[in-house]
Scaffold this motif. Sequence first.
Motif, PDB file in Angstrom:
ATOM      1  N   ALA A  50     118.781  63.565   0.879  1.00  0.00           N
ATOM      2  CA  ALA A  50     118.250  62.615   1.856  1.00  0.00           C
ATOM      3  C   ALA A  50     118.421  61.192   1.348  1.00  0.00           C
ATOM      4  CB  ALA A  50     116.780  62.919   2.127  1.00  0.00           C
ATOM      5  N   ALA A  51     119.622  60.659   1.506  1.00  0.00           N
ATOM      6  CA  ALA A  51     119.928  59.341   0.950  1.00  0.00           C
ATOM      7  C   ALA A  51     119.103  58.228   1.571  1.00  0.00           C
ATOM      8  CB  ALA A  51     121.414  59.037   1.141  1.00  0.00           C
ATOM      9  N   PRO A  61     122.244  50.904  -5.368  1.00  0.00           N
ATOM     10  CA  PRO A  61     121.558  52.209  -5.416  1.00  0.00           C
ATOM     11  C   PRO A  61     121.712  53.008  -4.131  1.00  0.00           C
ATOM     12  CG  PRO A  61     120.185  50.531  -6.412  1.00  0.00           C
ATOM     13  CD  PRO A  61     121.334  49.810  -5.769  1.00  0.00           C
ATOM     14  N   LEU A  62     121.537  52.373  -2.986  1.00  0.00           N
ATOM     15  CA  LEU A  62     121.698  53.091  -1.723  1.00  0.00           C
ATOM     16  C   LEU A  62     123.152  53.500  -1.511  1.00  0.00           C
ATOM     17  CD1 LEU A  62     120.550  54.143   0.942  1.00  0.00           C
ATOM     18  CD2 LEU A  62     121.005  51.873   1.928  1.00  0.00           C
ATOM     19  N   ASN A  63     124.093  52.624  -1.858  1.00  0.00           N
ATOM     20  CA  ASN A  63     125.505  52.975  -1.714  1.00  0.00           C
ATOM     21  C   ASN A  63     125.854  54.201  -2.553  1.00  0.00           C
ATOM     22  OD1 ASN A  63     125.855  50.783  -0.031  1.00  0.00           O
ATOM     23  ND2 ASN A  63     126.644  49.434  -1.630  1.00  0.00           N
ATOM     24  N   LEU A  64     125.318  54.246  -3.784  1.00  0.00           N
ATOM     25  CA  LEU A  64     125.569  55.405  -4.643  1.00  0.00           C
ATOM     26  C   LEU A  64     124.992  56.669  -4.010  1.00  0.00           C
ATOM     27  CD1 LEU A  64     126.583  56.498  -7.403  1.00  0.00           C
ATOM     28  CD2 LEU A  64     124.268  56.079  -8.275  1.00  0.00           C
ATOM     29  N   ALA A  65     123.790  56.567  -3.435  1.00  0.00           N
ATOM     30  CA  ALA A  65     123.153  57.723  -2.818  1.00  0.00           C
ATOM     31  C   ALA A  65     123.956  58.232  -1.621  1.00  0.00           C
ATOM     32  CB  ALA A  65     121.736  57.361  -2.392  1.00  0.00           C
ATOM     33  N   LEU A  66     124.410  57.320  -0.773  1.00  0.00           N
ATOM     34  CA  LEU A  66     125.203  57.728   0.392  1.00  0.00           C
ATOM     35  C   LEU A  66     126.529  58.350  -0.043  1.00  0.00           C
ATOM     36  CD1 LEU A  66     124.537  54.608   2.650  1.00  0.00           C
ATOM     37  CD2 LEU A  66     123.758  56.947   3.095  1.00  0.00           C
ATOM     38  N   HIS A  67     127.151  57.752  -1.056  1.00  0.00           N
ATOM     39  CA  HIS A  67     128.414  58.286  -1.572  1.00  0.00           C
ATOM     40  C   HIS A  67     128.206  59.667  -2.180  1.00  0.00           C
ATOM     41  CE1 HIS A  67     132.292  58.504  -3.478  1.00  0.00           C
ATOM     42  NE2 HIS A  67     131.766  58.478  -4.693  1.00  0.00           N
ATOM     43  N   SER A  68     127.128  59.835  -2.943  1.00  0.00           N
ATOM     44  CA  SER A  68     126.877  61.112  -3.598  1.00  0.00           C
ATOM     45  C   SER A  68     126.542  62.191  -2.576  1.00  0.00           C
ATOM     46  CB  SER A  68     125.741  60.977  -4.610  1.00  0.00           C
ATOM     47  OG  SER A  68     125.665  62.114  -5.434  1.00  0.00           O
ATOM     48  N   ARG A  69     125.795  61.840  -1.542  1.00  0.00           N
ATOM     49  CA  ARG A  69     125.501  62.805  -0.475  1.00  0.00           C
ATOM     50  C   ARG A  69     126.795  63.324   0.131  1.00  0.00           C
ATOM     51  NH1 ARG A  69     125.887  62.357   4.884  1.00  0.00           N
ATOM     52  NH2 ARG A  69     124.647  63.773   6.199  1.00  0.00           N
ATOM     53  N   ALA A  70     127.707  62.412   0.465  1.00  0.00           N
ATOM     54  CA  ALA A  70     128.980  62.819   1.063  1.00  0.00           C
ATOM     55  C   ALA A  70     129.784  63.688   0.100  1.00  0.00           C
ATOM     56  CB  ALA A  70     129.785  61.582   1.468  1.00  0.00           C
ATOM     57  N   MET A  71     129.789  63.310  -1.181  1.00  0.00           N
ATOM     58  CA  MET A  71     130.501  64.095  -2.191  1.00  0.00           C
ATOM     59  C   MET A  71     129.930  65.491  -2.310  1.00  0.00           C
ATOM     60  SD  MET A  71     131.354  61.801  -5.529  1.00  0.00           S
ATOM     61  CE  MET A  71     131.853  63.315  -6.323  1.00  0.00           C
ATOM     62  N   LEU A  72     128.586  65.576  -2.366  1.00  0.00           N
ATOM     63  CA  LEU A  72     127.934  66.867  -2.544  1.00  0.00           C
ATOM     64  C   LEU A  72     128.248  67.801  -1.384  1.00  0.00           C
ATOM     65  CD1 LEU A  72     126.023  68.698  -4.127  1.00  0.00           C
ATOM     66  CD2 LEU A  72     124.108  67.596  -2.965  1.00  0.00           C
ATOM     67  N   LEU A  73     128.134  67.293  -0.172  1.00  0.00           N
ATOM     68  CA  LEU A  73     128.425  68.131   0.997  1.00  0.00           C
ATOM     69  C   LEU A  73     129.895  68.546   1.011  1.00  0.00           C
ATOM     70  CD1 LEU A  73     126.351  66.401   3.829  1.00  0.00           C
ATOM     71  CD2 LEU A  73     125.691  68.213   2.242  1.00  0.00           C
ATOM     72  N   HIS A 332     117.254  59.180 -13.267  1.00  0.00           N
ATOM     73  CA  HIS A 332     117.505  59.436 -11.843  1.00  0.00           C
ATOM     74  C   HIS A 332     116.231  59.603 -11.033  1.00  0.00           C
ATOM     75  CE1 HIS A 332     121.411  60.282 -13.655  1.00  0.00           C
ATOM     76  NE2 HIS A 332     121.954  60.206 -12.456  1.00  0.00           N
ATOM     77  N   TYR A 333     115.092  59.632 -11.677  1.00  0.00           N
ATOM     78  CA  TYR A 333     113.775  59.688 -11.049  1.00  0.00           C
ATOM     79  C   TYR A 333     113.704  60.825 -10.027  1.00  0.00           C
ATOM     80  CZ  TYR A 333     109.270  57.940  -9.287  1.00  0.00           C
ATOM     81  OH  TYR A 333     107.957  57.814  -8.911  1.00  0.00           O
ATOM     82  N   ARG A 334     113.448  60.534  -8.741  1.00  0.00           N
ATOM     83  CA  ARG A 334     113.274  61.587  -7.739  1.00  0.00           C
ATOM     84  C   ARG A 334     114.594  62.031  -7.115  1.00  0.00           C
ATOM     85  NH1 ARG A 334     109.909  57.558  -5.711  1.00  0.00           N
ATOM     86  NH2 ARG A 334     111.180  57.486  -3.835  1.00  0.00           N
ATOM     87  N   SER A 335     115.714  61.437  -7.524  1.00  0.00           N
ATOM     88  CA  SER A 335     116.967  61.622  -6.789  1.00  0.00           C
ATOM     89  C   SER A 335     118.033  62.361  -7.572  1.00  0.00           C
ATOM     90  CB  SER A 335     117.497  60.245  -6.339  1.00  0.00           C
ATOM     91  OG  SER A 335     116.552  59.578  -5.538  1.00  0.00           O
ATOM     92  N   GLY A 336     117.644  63.171  -8.550  1.00  0.00           N
ATOM     93  CA  GLY A 336     118.637  63.876  -9.355  1.00  0.00           C
ATOM     94  C   GLY A 336     119.510  64.808  -8.543  1.00  0.00           C
ATOM     95  N   ILE A 337     118.913  65.595  -7.646  1.00  0.00           N
ATOM     96  CA  ILE A 337     119.694  66.504  -6.814  1.00  0.00           C
ATOM     97  C   ILE A 337     120.696  65.706  -5.982  1.00  0.00           C
ATOM     98  CG2 ILE A 337     119.588  68.199  -4.939  1.00  0.00           C
ATOM     99  CD1 ILE A 337     118.412  69.211  -7.583  1.00  0.00           C
ATOM    100  N   LEU A 338     120.195  64.669  -5.311  1.00  0.00           N
ATOM    101  CA  LEU A 338     121.026  63.850  -4.438  1.00  0.00           C
ATOM    102  C   LEU A 338     122.157  63.172  -5.194  1.00  0.00           C
ATOM    103  CD1 LEU A 338     121.542  62.315  -1.739  1.00  0.00           C
ATOM    104  CD2 LEU A 338     119.813  60.668  -2.486  1.00  0.00           C
ATOM    105  N   LEU A 339     121.868  62.645  -6.383  1.00  0.00           N
ATOM    106  CA  LEU A 339     122.857  61.847  -7.115  1.00  0.00           C
ATOM    107  C   LEU A 339     123.708  62.669  -8.068  1.00  0.00           C
ATOM    108  CD1 LEU A 339     120.663  58.714  -7.996  1.00  0.00           C
ATOM    109  CD2 LEU A 339     122.254  58.997  -6.084  1.00  0.00           C
ATOM    110  N   SER A 340     123.522  63.985  -8.075  1.00  0.00           N
ATOM    111  CA  SER A 340     124.211  64.804  -9.077  1.00  0.00           C
ATOM    112  C   SER A 340     125.731  64.754  -8.929  1.00  0.00           C
ATOM    113  CB  SER A 340     123.722  66.256  -8.993  1.00  0.00           C
ATOM    114  OG  SER A 340     124.010  66.829  -7.723  1.00  0.00           O
ATOM    115  N   ALA A 341     126.227  64.829  -7.716  1.00  0.00           N
ATOM    116  CA  ALA A 341     127.683  64.898  -7.524  1.00  0.00           C
ATOM    117  C   ALA A 341     128.356  63.612  -7.972  1.00  0.00           C
ATOM    118  CB  ALA A 341     128.006  65.197  -6.058  1.00  0.00           C
ATOM    119  N   ALA A 342     127.835  62.471  -7.534  1.00  0.00           N
ATOM    120  CA  ALA A 342     128.452  61.199  -7.909  1.00  0.00           C
ATOM    121  C   ALA A 342     128.338  60.948  -9.404  1.00  0.00           C
ATOM    122  CB  ALA A 342     127.810  60.059  -7.131  1.00  0.00           C
ATOM    123  N   THR A 343     127.201  61.290  -9.991  1.00  0.00           N
ATOM    124  CA  THR A 343     127.036  61.083 -11.430  1.00  0.00           C
ATOM    125  C   THR A 343     128.051  61.893 -12.215  1.00  0.00           C
ATOM    126  OG1 THR A 343     124.660  60.626 -11.185  1.00  0.00           O
ATOM    127  CG2 THR A 343     125.439  61.265 -13.373  1.00  0.00           C
ATOM    128  N   GLY A 344     128.222  63.162 -11.845  1.00  0.00           N
ATOM    129  CA  GLY A 344     129.212  63.987 -12.522  1.00  0.00           C
ATOM    130  C   GLY A 344     130.607  63.414 -12.446  1.00  0.00           C
TER     131      GLY A 344
END
Length: 369
Positions: A50-51, A61-73, A332-344
């Motif tokens: 949930a970016a 930070p929001l750009n990374l979250a949106l990018h990571s969401r798209a990557m993960l899916l 990554h605080y509360r957003s580890g799941i969300l940010l996992s793909a982009a971080t990797g």
Amino acid sequence: MPGERVIVIGGGVIGCSIAYHLAGAGATVTLVERGKVGSGASDVAAGMVAALSENLALGEPLNLALHSRAMLLDILPSLQAESGIDVEYRSPGILHVAVTDDEERELRSRLEWQEPLGMGVRWLTAQEAYRTEPALGEGVRGALSSPNEGHLNSRRLVRAYAQAAAKRGADILQDTEVMGLTLQGSRVTGVKLAAGEMEADWVVMASGAWATRCGEWLGLQLPVQPVRGQIVSARILPSPISSIVWRGITYLVPKADGAIVIGTTREWVGFKESATLRGVSGILAGAIELVPAVADAELGHVWAGLRPGSPDDAPMLGPIDGWDGLLLAVGHYRSGILLSAATGKLITDCITRGDGTAMLPFALSRFSS
């Protein structure tokens, strides 16, 4: 470069994603986890992808979250096929509920900046909110609907990353604690284990709330702080809600197996990991006020875990000034799941391609002042 020897410290969702991406890029990877894979904060997560809803700061930070969401899916189909694990991704949308004037003002302000992002967010009147989720409690003034956000099973996601990384050739060492780093001058050359030393070209610190230990090994103070979060699961059939329902820090997430995951708390209590009656009672009171029907649900599990907080709620990624061979992937605080793909992917690009520019906004040095 492909073939680089990399040790990843930490077997949560971030460490396992890094191992998965690195092994796929041809690196020789060893992941070292002091307990079991996914036994830390990743095990105590509602699994939301949930970016827009994590309240990350506008800009990078929001750009990374949106990018990571798209990557993960994008990678989920291949990740599930490779690992043989269904991570139970669902996209029922999120309904952010306003009961007070302040809550309505805050949600309407979110709508202003979220609408242009093309994620389909819109404002619902009270009547529309009740039509969407008839089980909502009394007094709803309106709601912010975010229809393209979802959730998954966080424990399954960590296992999927780990098993797919192993199939790609990574070594996964569980119940193995890193005791320190090996150094040659200002270069990190490996890690110290109880069984001896292990050499590497790169060491990646992805140890969540325990990342402060890495700083101690280098004589530095990393600004990572444990933040305890508690969640509970309940079961009531049929489920009174079809989408994620959220008010303040209270959320209810209807899971694929019929359970409802309810959270949460944010507690700065050091490294105390146990759930408390105060925390659980507060969670349940908020949930019952939001969706009264859950008062009759059967109480399932209770969890507590330590999220790796940072001063600005954004992760710390990349090198530490003055030290070679070491990369951070913490905070990554509360957003580890969300940010996992982009971080990797970002850590992998830095190691295998020498490209760390995308991590610069998240460098540790932003706190140097």
